[in-house]
Enzyme design. Sequence first.
Site, PDB file in Angstrom:
ATOM      1  NE  ARG A  45      -3.458  -2.780   0.593  1.00  0.00           N
ATOM      2  CZ  ARG A  45      -3.819  -3.566   1.603  1.00  0.00           C
ATOM      3  NH1 ARG A  45      -3.023  -3.750   2.639  1.00  0.00           N
ATOM      4  NH2 ARG A  45      -4.969  -4.193   1.554  1.00  0.00           N
ATOM      5  CG  ASP A  74      -2.888  -5.963  -0.758  1.00  0.00           C
ATOM      6  OD1 ASP A  74      -4.013  -5.977  -1.281  1.00  0.00           O
ATOM      7  OD2 ASP A  74      -2.662  -6.402   0.383  1.00  0.00           O
ATOM      8  CG  HIS A 145      -5.560  -8.797  -1.114  1.00  0.00           C
ATOM      9  ND1 HIS A 145      -6.145  -7.600  -0.808  1.00  0.00           N
ATOM     10  CD2 HIS A 145      -5.881  -9.636  -0.100  1.00  0.00           C
ATOM     11  CE1 HIS A 145      -6.792  -7.704   0.356  1.00  0.00           C
ATOM     12  NE2 HIS A 145      -6.655  -8.930   0.806  1.00  0.00           N
ATOM     13  CD  GLU A 214      -9.024  -9.018   3.881  1.00  0.00           C
ATOM     14  OE1 GLU A 214      -9.654  -8.474   4.779  1.00  0.00           O
ATOM     15  OE2 GLU A 214      -8.108  -8.442   3.257  1.00  0.00           O
ATOM     16  CE1 TYR A 306      -3.916  -8.003  12.030  1.00  0.00           C
ATOM     17  CE2 TYR A 306      -5.312  -6.730  10.560  1.00  0.00           C
ATOM     18  CZ  TYR A 306      -4.628  -7.890  10.845  1.00  0.00           C
ATOM     19  OH  TYR A 306      -4.638  -8.932   9.956  1.00  0.00           O
ATOM     20  CG  PHE A 307       0.984  -2.061  15.990  1.00  0.00           C
ATOM     21  CD1 PHE A 307       0.129  -2.619  16.923  1.00  0.00           C
ATOM     22  CD2 PHE A 307       2.349  -2.145  16.233  1.00  0.00           C
ATOM     23  CE1 PHE A 307       0.605  -3.251  18.063  1.00  0.00           C
ATOM     24  CE2 PHE A 307       2.842  -2.759  17.373  1.00  0.00           C
ATOM     25  CZ  PHE A 307       1.969  -3.320  18.284  1.00  0.00           C
ATOM     26  CD1 TRP A 356      -3.111  -4.656   8.760  1.00  0.00           C
ATOM     27  CD2 TRP A 356      -2.351  -5.129   6.710  1.00  0.00           C
ATOM     28  NE1 TRP A 356      -3.055  -6.037   8.634  1.00  0.00           N
ATOM     29  CE2 TRP A 356      -2.599  -6.347   7.389  1.00  0.00           C
ATOM     30  CE3 TRP A 356      -1.864  -5.185   5.394  1.00  0.00           C
ATOM     31  CZ2 TRP A 356      -2.373  -7.602   6.805  1.00  0.00           C
ATOM     32  CZ3 TRP A 356      -1.639  -6.429   4.820  1.00  0.00           C
ATOM     33  CH2 TRP A 356      -1.894  -7.612   5.513  1.00  0.00           C
ATOM     34  CB  THR A 357       1.246   1.155   5.204  1.00  0.00           C
ATOM     35  OG1 THR A 357       1.240   0.424   3.978  1.00  0.00           O
ATOM     36  CG2 THR A 357       2.229   0.544   6.174  1.00  0.00           C
ATOM     37  CD  GLU A 358      -4.934  -0.509   4.106  1.00  0.00           C
ATOM     38  OE1 GLU A 358      -4.140  -0.494   5.082  1.00  0.00           O
ATOM     39  OE2 GLU A 358      -5.641  -1.488   3.816  1.00  0.00           O
TER      40      GLU A 358
HETATM   41  C1  ACM Z   1      -5.429  -9.315   6.668  1.00  0.00           C
HETATM   42  O1  ACM Z   1      -5.596  -8.450   7.545  1.00  0.00           O
HETATM   43  N1  ACM Z   1      -6.059  -9.205   5.510  1.00  0.00           N
HETATM   44  C2  ACM Z   1      -4.557 -10.445   6.866  1.00  0.00           C
END
Ligand code: ACM
Length: 446
Positions: A45, A74, A145, A214, A306-307, A356-358
């Site tokens: 991301r 992704d 993804h 997902e 989840y940071f 996750w860096t969105e």
């Molecule tokens: C995930 O958070 N899609 C592994």
Amino acid sequence: MNGFAGSRYGAGAPTRPPGAARAAGLRLDGEPRFAWRGVMLDVARRFRPIAELERFVELLAAHGLNVLQLHLTDDQGWRFEVRAYPRLTEIGGRRSQSQLGHGPRSTLDGIPHEGSYTQHELRGLVRFAAERGIRVVPEIDVPGHAQAILAAYPEFGVGGADAVRARVAEPWTRYGISDEVLNVEESTLEFVGTVFDELCEVFDSEFIGIGGDEARKRLWREDPRTQEFMAERGLASEDELQSWFLQQIADRLRGRGRRVVGWDEMLEGRDPAPDAVVASWRGPVGAELGARLGHDVVLCPDLWTYFDYRQSDAPEEPIPVGTVLSLEDVATFDPVPSDAPEWYADRIAGVQANVWTEHLDTRERLDYAVFPRLGAFAEVAWNGGPLDWAEFSERLPGYLGWLDEQRVDYRPMAGPRPDQQRPGVPGVPRDRADRLAELARLTANL
Ligand code: ACM
């Protein structure tokens, strides 16, 4: 000790706390409780230059952690140079703009985002990390993804290249889960195999991430050719088709002496690989099923690890997403409670924080999300949880002082400074009950 402890990770990982952890005011006692003490960083991301990854590795090492999982691909971007398929980085490594904020009020920023790593650079990173006791576990996310792949090579999507071209103009400029999945043609499996072959030439990790999370099944369900393929192979559902797909990759990687690590969706349908490591992120269901099936399991439940999730309920939190995950919440994470049955406890190889860096588009914003939560996570990973919050709090000023010395732009305990806020950029805060209900729904097919 679980089977994992006998692997190269268990055997090779440092078993004594690094001196830097003491200097940082962290308390890591004796031998580590978990063999896999990881952080996953999403560079798909948001691309981060190698020099920043090296800095990140040094910080992980100082925290007594030993795994950096690099999420290299992704829907929004492909970052790994593949010599046989150069368009993956040329086309898949660039998007024209990115989503600004989250949810229905989000907009697009109009700013191109691009970047990729050469194989040479990544070999250097692997060496740099190994010298500091960190194993880099690369992840190529399939079969879902897949939008960045399909922007570059539409022939690997569902419905034929022309149909894919009509749906996919470029890597996704929006965040979320794209419907795009790979098709299951022989030529696509060969493409995926070649990508993983090149990945194995760069990364010496025993474990290779294959994603599996997902994957949306609508396109497979509606495509006559995919349905025909399933009937020919006696696959009763799209879940089983996903298992079949992942099994092909796991078999190929096993032939190269590697084991796969996949997200817990991997266990939908049939078990694709008895030697796979299951990264359990959607509550306890995947972890329990994985353990029961004899898998090694890495715990990364979103509510605790989840940071990207918001650090408080305050309106000043930048782009608030997910449930509240405060420093104290991380400190009270209890991965394997003392009353957990032995069959479960024995299979838990470790824990991992996922970044996750969105919405983390600069080094400073990454620092804000990761620190000081990583300090509490590192102590849980080394000692087992939960921590004594009062005792941890007493040591906290020392740790924050050390972060200052390292020029880490962490979140102050009082909340974000004005320059750390994102006024006017919308988020989607969740509450815990709502997320727990969603997790129950999502894991009902496991
Ligand atoms: C995930 O958070 N899609 C592994």
